[in-house]
Motif scaffolding. Structure first.
Motif: not given
Length: 310
Positions: A45-50, A70-80, A122-133
């Motif tokens: 979740i987007w939140y500055p921590y530590l 912006k990505l939330a409109e294009l990439e399913p693994s990113v949601e607001l 909120v980013i679903d990392m198991p889906a987002y990281l392969p999308a970045l690759v």
């Protein structure tokens, strides 16, 4: 200009994408592939921590929020997603609040004295990281597994995004682990995230994603243990279920541990070796790797341009 990026977590991949899409020839080398990294464990979740320093973290976080929006409109693994945070102390608005469209004070439940709600990526990392690759490869970049005890040579520029590995690659003992244990449970009708921290070591967060819910967590400095502790899992669930009763009957899917790469301050700077080779260090993001990822990638890109506009 040939660039080697060391590290394939969210920071390394984001930096590599910015560079590759900016016209650089980019190769990513990493001991751990993306789904093996600490980034893959994150509730994300987007939140500055530590992380510090506050002003730079706030700036990077703002840029990243805007990019995720912006990505939330294009990439399913990113949601607001909207959510709430409960606080044990009266707290002024955070330094990064100005990027939020809807920060609202709320009356917290018993045991807390302050709180607010807002919408966050909120980013679903198991889906987002392969999308970045895939995005990196579409821009002409490559990803290769490589066990490195030191930074590689043979490139015009090396970008060091090795996280905890910077203890070796940058000879930097100030990078230390902060252990985080989380679990994922099956969806149980939740749509909003929740953060509630009663003590620094015991975090409580519930972050629903598309196919599961991440429940955490811990924040244990100096702890290298990657083994899941069943007693910790029970304690995490008990704390979370006090605030979100639906979790009591939710089926556990997976339990994981990640080691946040903490440092007194995030290092994002251009240096040169004794013989003049440029290195951009970008590591020590603590619990804010996802939150500052695109802001740091933008800064790394500008530092690269200061060497060669490409």
């Amino acid at each position: 200009m040939r660039v080697i990026v060391v590290g394939a977590g969210v920071i390394g991949l984001s930096c590599a994408i910015r560079l590759a899409e900016g016209g650089y020839e980019v190769a990513v080398f990493a001991r751990d592939l993306p789904l093996e990294t600490t980034s893959s464990v994150a509730a994300a979740i987007w939140y500055p921590y530590l992380s510090a320093p506050e002003d730079r973290v706030a700036g990077w976080s703002r840029s990243t929020y805007e990019e995720f929006a912006k990505l939330a409109e294009l990439e399913p693994s990113v949601e607001l997603r909207h959510g709430r945070e409960f606080l044990v102390d009266r707290t002024p608005d955070p330094a990064w609040a100005d990027v939020l469209p809807d920060l609202t004070r709320l009356t917290p439940p018993a045991g807390f004295v302050d709180g607010w709600s807002f919408t966050a990526p909120v980013i679903d990392m198991p889906a987002y990281l392969p999308a970045l690759v895939k995005r990196l490869e579409a821009a002409g970049g490559t990803l290769t597994r490589a066990a490195l005890s030191a930074l590689p040579t043979g490139a015009d520029l090396v970008v060091n995004c090795s996280g905890l590995g910077a203890r070796l690659t940058a000879s930097d003992p100030t990078v230390t682990p902060v252990r985080g244990q989380v679990l994922t449970v099956e969806p149980c009708g939740l749509t909003e995230w929740l953060l509630a921290d009663r003590s620094p070591e015991e975090l409580t967060y519930v972050v629903p994603r598309q196919h599961d819910v991440v429940v955490g967590g811990t924040s244990l400095p100096g702890d290298w243990n990657l083994a899941v502790d069943p007693q910790t899992t029970s304690a995490i669930l008990d704390r979370a279920a006090e605030l979100v009763p639906q979790l009591r009957k939710a089926k556990i899917i997976r339990q994981r541990v990640g080691l946040r790469p903490a440092r007194p301050a995030i290092r994002c700077e251009l240096v040169r070796t004794g013989s003049g080779e440029p290195i951009i260090h970008c590591y020590g993001h603590g619990g804010s790797g996802v939150t500052v990822s695109w802001g740091c990638a933008d800064e790394v890109f500008e530092l690269a341009r200061s060497i060669s506009p490409n």
